[in-house]
Design a protein around this motif. Structure first.
Motif, PDB file in Angstrom:
ATOM      1  N   ASP A  56      -6.363 -26.859  10.559  1.00  0.00           N
ATOM      2  CA  ASP A  56      -6.765 -26.919   9.154  1.00  0.00           C
ATOM      3  C   ASP A  56      -6.219 -25.740   8.362  1.00  0.00           C
ATOM      4  O   ASP A  56      -5.815 -25.886   7.200  1.00  0.00           O
ATOM      5  CB  ASP A  56      -8.288 -26.972   9.054  1.00  0.00           C
ATOM      6  N   MET A  57      -6.186 -24.557   8.981  1.00  0.00           N
ATOM      7  CA  MET A  57      -5.647 -23.393   8.277  1.00  0.00           C
ATOM      8  C   MET A  57      -4.150 -23.539   8.026  1.00  0.00           C
ATOM      9  O   MET A  57      -3.646 -23.197   6.959  1.00  0.00           O
ATOM     10  CB  MET A  57      -5.930 -22.119   9.083  1.00  0.00           C
ATOM     11  N   LEU A  58      -3.433 -24.078   9.005  1.00  0.00           N
ATOM     12  CA  LEU A  58      -1.985 -24.210   8.880  1.00  0.00           C
ATOM     13  C   LEU A  58      -1.577 -25.206   7.800  1.00  0.00           C
ATOM     14  O   LEU A  58      -0.572 -25.022   7.114  1.00  0.00           O
ATOM     15  CB  LEU A  58      -1.377 -24.627  10.219  1.00  0.00           C
ATOM     16  N   ILE A  59      -2.357 -26.270   7.649  1.00  0.00           N
ATOM     17  CA  ILE A  59      -1.979 -27.298   6.664  1.00  0.00           C
ATOM     18  C   ILE A  59      -2.723 -27.122   5.347  1.00  0.00           C
ATOM     19  O   ILE A  59      -2.601 -27.955   4.442  1.00  0.00           O
ATOM     20  CB  ILE A  59      -2.201 -28.721   7.215  1.00  0.00           C
ATOM     21  N   GLY A  60      -3.508 -26.058   5.223  1.00  0.00           N
ATOM     22  CA  GLY A  60      -4.172 -25.760   3.963  1.00  0.00           C
ATOM     23  C   GLY A  60      -5.406 -26.576   3.681  1.00  0.00           C
ATOM     24  O   GLY A  60      -5.828 -26.685   2.526  1.00  0.00           O
ATOM     25  N   SER A  61      -6.017 -27.133   4.727  1.00  0.00           N
ATOM     26  CA  SER A  61      -7.250 -27.894   4.538  1.00  0.00           C
ATOM     27  C   SER A  61      -8.431 -26.957   4.757  1.00  0.00           C
ATOM     28  O   SER A  61      -9.027 -26.893   5.832  1.00  0.00           O
ATOM     29  CB  SER A  61      -7.309 -29.065   5.530  1.00  0.00           C
ATOM     30  N   THR A  62      -8.764 -26.205   3.710  1.00  0.00           N
ATOM     31  CA  THR A  62      -9.818 -25.206   3.829  1.00  0.00           C
ATOM     32  C   THR A  62     -10.906 -25.438   2.778  1.00  0.00           C
ATOM     33  O   THR A  62     -10.627 -25.995   1.712  1.00  0.00           O
ATOM     34  CB  THR A  62      -9.240 -23.790   3.638  1.00  0.00           C
ATOM     35  N   PRO A  63     -12.153 -24.994   3.055  1.00  0.00           N
ATOM     36  CA  PRO A  63     -12.618 -24.429   4.320  1.00  0.00           C
ATOM     37  C   PRO A  63     -12.400 -25.413   5.485  1.00  0.00           C
ATOM     38  O   PRO A  63     -12.428 -26.627   5.274  1.00  0.00           O
ATOM     39  CB  PRO A  63     -14.112 -24.193   4.082  1.00  0.00           C
ATOM     40  N   VAL A  64     -12.204 -24.893   6.670  1.00  0.00           N
ATOM     41  CA  VAL A  64     -11.912 -25.741   7.814  1.00  0.00           C
ATOM     42  C   VAL A  64     -13.075 -26.690   8.080  1.00  0.00           C
ATOM     43  O   VAL A  64     -14.215 -26.417   7.717  1.00  0.00           O
ATOM     44  CB  VAL A  64     -11.615 -24.896   9.059  1.00  0.00           C
ATOM     45  N   ALA A  65     -12.766 -27.809   8.719  1.00  0.00           N
ATOM     46  CA  ALA A  65     -13.758 -28.869   8.923  1.00  0.00           C
ATOM     47  C   ALA A  65     -15.012 -28.363   9.619  1.00  0.00           C
ATOM     48  O   ALA A  65     -16.130 -28.760   9.278  1.00  0.00           O
ATOM     49  CB  ALA A  65     -13.129 -30.014   9.727  1.00  0.00           C
ATOM     50  N   ALA A  66     -14.841 -27.484  10.609  1.00  0.00           N
ATOM     51  CA  ALA A  66     -15.994 -26.994  11.365  1.00  0.00           C
ATOM     52  C   ALA A  66     -16.959 -26.195  10.494  1.00  0.00           C
ATOM     53  O   ALA A  66     -18.154 -26.107  10.806  1.00  0.00           O
ATOM     54  CB  ALA A  66     -15.526 -26.146  12.547  1.00  0.00           C
ATOM     55  N   PHE A  67     -16.468 -25.609   9.397  1.00  0.00           N
ATOM     56  CA  PHE A  67     -17.331 -24.841   8.509  1.00  0.00           C
ATOM     57  C   PHE A  67     -18.021 -25.739   7.479  1.00  0.00           C
ATOM     58  O   PHE A  67     -19.010 -25.344   6.865  1.00  0.00           O
ATOM     59  CB  PHE A  67     -16.534 -23.757   7.787  1.00  0.00           C
ATOM     60  N   ASN A  68     -17.468 -26.903   7.260  1.00  0.00           N
ATOM     61  CA  ASN A  68     -18.057 -27.834   6.294  1.00  0.00           C
ATOM     62  C   ASN A  68     -19.055 -28.792   6.923  1.00  0.00           C
ATOM     63  O   ASN A  68     -19.881 -29.367   6.228  1.00  0.00           O
ATOM     64  CB  ASN A  68     -16.956 -28.653   5.608  1.00  0.00           C
ATOM     65  N   ASN A  69     -18.941 -28.989   8.229  1.00  0.00           N
ATOM     66  CA  ASN A  69     -19.782 -29.968   8.911  1.00  0.00           C
ATOM     67  C   ASN A  69     -20.371 -29.327  10.165  1.00  0.00           C
ATOM     68  O   ASN A  69     -19.643 -29.048  11.119  1.00  0.00           O
ATOM     69  CB  ASN A  69     -18.949 -31.201   9.281  1.00  0.00           C
ATOM     70  N   PRO A  70     -21.685 -29.104  10.204  1.00  0.00           N
ATOM     71  CA  PRO A  70     -22.301 -28.439  11.365  1.00  0.00           C
ATOM     72  C   PRO A  70     -22.226 -29.261  12.647  1.00  0.00           C
ATOM     73  O   PRO A  70     -22.509 -28.750  13.730  1.00  0.00           O
ATOM     74  CB  PRO A  70     -23.757 -28.237  10.919  1.00  0.00           C
ATOM     75  N   SER A  71     -21.830 -30.530  12.533  1.00  0.00           N
ATOM     76  CA  SER A  71     -21.759 -31.384  13.717  1.00  0.00           C
ATOM     77  C   SER A  71     -20.820 -30.810  14.772  1.00  0.00           C
ATOM     78  O   SER A  71     -21.051 -30.973  15.976  1.00  0.00           O
ATOM     79  CB  SER A  71     -21.290 -32.796  13.328  1.00  0.00           C
ATOM     80  N   TYR A  72     -19.756 -30.142  14.342  1.00  0.00           N
ATOM     81  CA  TYR A  72     -18.794 -29.580  15.293  1.00  0.00           C
ATOM     82  C   TYR A  72     -19.462 -28.531  16.179  1.00  0.00           C
ATOM     83  O   TYR A  72     -19.293 -28.531  17.406  1.00  0.00           O
ATOM     84  CB  TYR A  72     -17.607 -28.958  14.548  1.00  0.00           C
ATOM     85  N   PHE A  73     -20.222 -27.628  15.568  1.00  0.00           N
ATOM     86  CA  PHE A  73     -20.883 -26.592  16.341  1.00  0.00           C
ATOM     87  C   PHE A  73     -22.002 -27.180  17.201  1.00  0.00           C
ATOM     88  O   PHE A  73     -22.215 -26.746  18.329  1.00  0.00           O
ATOM     89  CB  PHE A  73     -21.436 -25.511  15.413  1.00  0.00           C
ATOM     90  N   ILE A  74     -22.698 -28.169  16.667  1.00  0.00           N
ATOM     91  CA  ILE A  74     -23.772 -28.810  17.438  1.00  0.00           C
ATOM     92  C   ILE A  74     -23.204 -29.478  18.685  1.00  0.00           C
ATOM     93  O   ILE A  74     -23.746 -29.352  19.793  1.00  0.00           O
ATOM     94  CB  ILE A  74     -24.523 -29.838  16.563  1.00  0.00           C
ATOM     95  N   VAL A  75     -22.092 -30.198  18.512  1.00  0.00           N
ATOM     96  CA  VAL A  75     -21.450 -30.858  19.648  1.00  0.00           C
ATOM     97  C   VAL A  75     -21.046 -29.838  20.706  1.00  0.00           C
ATOM     98  O   VAL A  75     -21.243 -30.052  21.911  1.00  0.00           O
ATOM     99  CB  VAL A  75     -20.217 -31.663  19.173  1.00  0.00           C
ATOM    100  N   CYS A  76     -20.489 -28.706  20.275  1.00  0.00           N
ATOM    101  CA  CYS A  76     -20.062 -27.679  21.219  1.00  0.00           C
ATOM    102  C   CYS A  76     -21.253 -27.054  21.957  1.00  0.00           C
ATOM    103  O   CYS A  76     -21.197 -26.844  23.177  1.00  0.00           O
ATOM    104  CB  CYS A  76     -19.284 -26.585  20.493  1.00  0.00           C
ATOM    105  N   ILE A  77     -22.306 -26.754  21.220  1.00  0.00           N
ATOM    106  CA  ILE A  77     -23.490 -26.139  21.828  1.00  0.00           C
ATOM    107  C   ILE A  77     -24.126 -27.079  22.844  1.00  0.00           C
ATOM    108  O   ILE A  77     -24.484 -26.686  23.961  1.00  0.00           O
ATOM    109  CB  ILE A  77     -24.497 -25.728  20.745  1.00  0.00           C
ATOM    110  N   VAL A  78     -24.261 -28.347  22.460  1.00  0.00           N
ATOM    111  CA  VAL A  78     -24.857 -29.335  23.372  1.00  0.00           C
ATOM    112  C   VAL A  78     -23.970 -29.517  24.607  1.00  0.00           C
ATOM    113  O   VAL A  78     -24.463 -29.546  25.738  1.00  0.00           O
ATOM    114  CB  VAL A  78     -25.070 -30.682  22.651  1.00  0.00           C
TER     115      VAL A  78
END
Length: 207
Positions: A51-73
């Motif tokens: 996301d940083m390389l293609i300019g899609s910011t803020p990155v998806a993981a910062f906009n959607n807590p599902s990414y962190f939840i999936v990782c923690i689980v």
């Protein structure tokens, strides 16, 4: 491309890489926090780099807590069941191959949706696929697999090229191209691993 399908595959790839990160953390004898940290870093690292390389910011993981939840689980589950799987099952290689395929396809697709050129699309696919693994190996004080392993980054690059070819010269819809690319990239990585495909290594004086 359907946004829900993209999100599903992105979370699926995140989960796969989170599992490989957690397994690596356990093999390095980290405590629970360390294992979960590895899961989050590896699971989200590639997507963040993409996301940083293609300019899609803020990155998806910062906009959607599902990414962190999936990782923690994912990290927690692997930690709990580690006596049954870690050390008995080559989880990292095969799960990593799936993550490589999914993130390669998604990286190219997301770059294409933002109007990035062909070279940028291929690079986006590759960096998305290898970013998490590089972080995992660096944190483990190892030379990243992407630089030494049989057909790792090469499989990602070929998969990204396949996406571009299918999207440009066939009538397949975006979802079909995404799935075909992910599957083919995964298979290339697994075949490369099983058959010990390697790129040539330069010889040094005296060898």
């Amino acid at each position: 491309m359907n946004g829900n399908i993209v999100l599903f595959f992105d979370l699926f790839g995140t989960m796969i890489f989170a599992i490989t990160g957690a397994v690596k953390g356990i093999r390095n004898r980290l405590d629970f926090l360390g294992v979960v940290f590895f899961a989050i870093t590896v699971g989200c690292g590639g997507g963040m780099l993409r996301d940083m390389l293609i300019g899609s910011t803020p990155v998806a993981a910062f906009n959607n807590p599902s990414y962190f939840i999936v990782c923690i689980v994912s990290g927690t589950v692997v930690f709990i069941i580690s006596p049954k799987i870690v050390g008995r099952w080559p989880a990292i290689v095969y799960f990593d191959a799936i993550g490589l395929g999914v993130f390669t396809a998604l990286g190219v697709a997301k770059a294409a949706s933002l109007g990035v050129g062909v070279v940028g699309m291929i690079m986006s696919g590759m960096f998305a696929a290898v970013g998490g693994g590089i972080l995992r190996d660096v944190f483990s004080k190892e030379i990243p697999m992407v630089f030494t392993s049989d057909f790792y980054a090469s499989a990602s690059i070929l998969g990204a090229v396949l996406y571009v070819v299918l999207a440009s010269f066939t009538s397949l819809d975006d979802n079909a191209v995404l799935i075909i690319t992910a599957v083919c990239t995964t298979l290339l990585r697994v075949i490369g691993y099983e058959c010990h495909f390697r790129l040539p290594v330069a010889k040094m004086h005296g060898e």
